[in-house]
Design an enzyme around this catalytic site. Structure first.
Site, PDB file in Angstrom:
ATOM      1  N   ASP A  12       0.872  -1.165   0.000  1.00 27.73           N
ATOM      2  CA  ASP A  12       0.000   0.000   0.000  1.00 27.73           C
ATOM      3  C   ASP A  12       0.915   1.223   0.000  1.00 27.73           C
ATOM      4  O   ASP A  12       2.103   1.117   0.336  1.00 27.73           O
ATOM      5  CB  ASP A  12      -0.887  -0.029   1.249  1.00 27.73           C
ATOM      6  CG  ASP A  12      -1.689   1.245   1.429  1.00 27.73           C
ATOM      7  OD1 ASP A  12      -2.368   1.657   0.488  1.00 27.73           O
ATOM      8  OD2 ASP A  12      -1.596   1.831   2.526  1.00 27.73           O
ATOM      9  N   ASP A  14       0.154   5.155   1.038  1.00 33.46           N
ATOM     10  CA  ASP A  14       0.107   6.072   2.184  1.00 33.46           C
ATOM     11  C   ASP A  14       0.103   5.309   3.501  1.00 33.46           C
ATOM     12  O   ASP A  14      -0.762   4.470   3.745  1.00 33.46           O
ATOM     13  CB  ASP A  14      -1.167   6.927   2.117  1.00 33.46           C
ATOM     14  CG  ASP A  14      -1.239   7.758   0.850  1.00 33.46           C
ATOM     15  OD1 ASP A  14      -0.901   8.939   0.902  1.00 33.46           O
ATOM     16  OD2 ASP A  14      -1.649   7.213  -0.198  1.00 33.46           O
ATOM     17  N   ASP A 170      -1.800  -0.786   5.824  1.00 31.44           N
ATOM     18  CA  ASP A 170      -2.060  -0.259   7.165  1.00 31.44           C
ATOM     19  C   ASP A 170      -3.536   0.000   7.417  1.00 31.44           C
ATOM     20  O   ASP A 170      -3.887   0.790   8.293  1.00 31.44           O
ATOM     21  CB  ASP A 170      -1.252   1.028   7.397  1.00 31.44           C
ATOM     22  CG  ASP A 170      -1.752   2.195   6.560  1.00 31.44           C
ATOM     23  OD1 ASP A 170      -2.118   1.976   5.384  1.00 31.44           O
ATOM     24  OD2 ASP A 170      -1.792   3.332   7.076  1.00 31.44           O
TER      25      ASP A 170
END
Length: 226
Positions: A12, A14, A170
């Site tokens: 991922d 960000d 996250d």
């Protein structure tokens, strides 16, 4: 997760590979000041960065019903496009992980819900776009995470099998997408996680609290010594 079994790594963006919070929160705070609103704290803003512009605007303008494409949303995106890489950086320790993957010719890529017109300039600015085996953004396909489609497309582009691929994220949607795609999953708990979210409930194969441990796990998983 079996050491030495995996052949590719997907991240991922960000809050997982790149710390974009300094720029995204700064844009929100600047907008709040422009509208005579007391800016949110950096820590609160940071925890919402994985929810994108809409998530940040939701905490920054709680009394306004912000809609995708409306004036506030458009203003945020315009401001952010001008500040994409002011302070954003690859998380410490992950730059050396990418170097090690490159040296071993182990493909790695990025699957994000961030739109392409923001993703590509950011990765170009960081100097890592050309190094990645694949980049799949939030508008590359008609669907985005938690749908597994973007992760499966990334595997097709990189020429790897999903079951031999690790996906790291996250947010709960990252882990759900990875599991639905048949990948091994790692939850990056150092990322952007709101206070009432519990990564232990996401179902990831492994939870990692920092980038040092993440690098060690990934290198072993792809049969490289940390």
């Amino acid at each position: 997760m079996r050491d030495g079994y995996f052949e590719a790594v997907l991240f991922d963006l960000d809050g997982t590979l790149v710390d974009t919070a300094p720029d995204m929160v700064a844009v929100l705070q600047a907008m709040q000041r422009a509208y005579d609103i007391t800016p949110v704290s950096y820590d609160l803003g940071r925890s919402f960065v994985s929810h994108g512009a809409m998530g940040l605007l939701g905490i920054g303008f709680p009394e306004v019903e912000v809609e995708p494409g409306d004036e506030l949303h458009g203003e945020f995106l315009e401001r952010y496009a001008e500040a994409l890489c002011d302070e954003s950086r690859v998380f410490p320790g992950l730059d050396s992980l990418l170097d090690a993957l490159d040296a071993a010719e182990c493909p790695w890529g990025i699957v994000t819900n961030k739109p392409e017109n923001l993703t590509n300039p950011l990765l170009d600015g960081l100097g890592i776009a050309a190094r990645s085996a694949c980049i799949v953004s939030g508008d590359t396909l008609p669907v985005r995470k938690p749908d597994p489609g973007p992760l499966l497309l990334a595997c097709d582009v990189a020429g790897v099998e999903p079951h031999r691929t690790i996906y790291i994220g996250d947010a709960a949607r990252d882990i759900e997408a990875g599991l639905r795609a048949g990948m091994a999953t790692i939850a990056a708990t150092y990322g952007y996680i709101i206070a009432d979210d519990d990564p232990r409930e996401w179902g990831a194969d492994i939870l990692v609290p920092d980038t040092e441990e993440l690098a060690q796990i990934v290198l072993k998983a792809v049969n490289l010594e940390p």
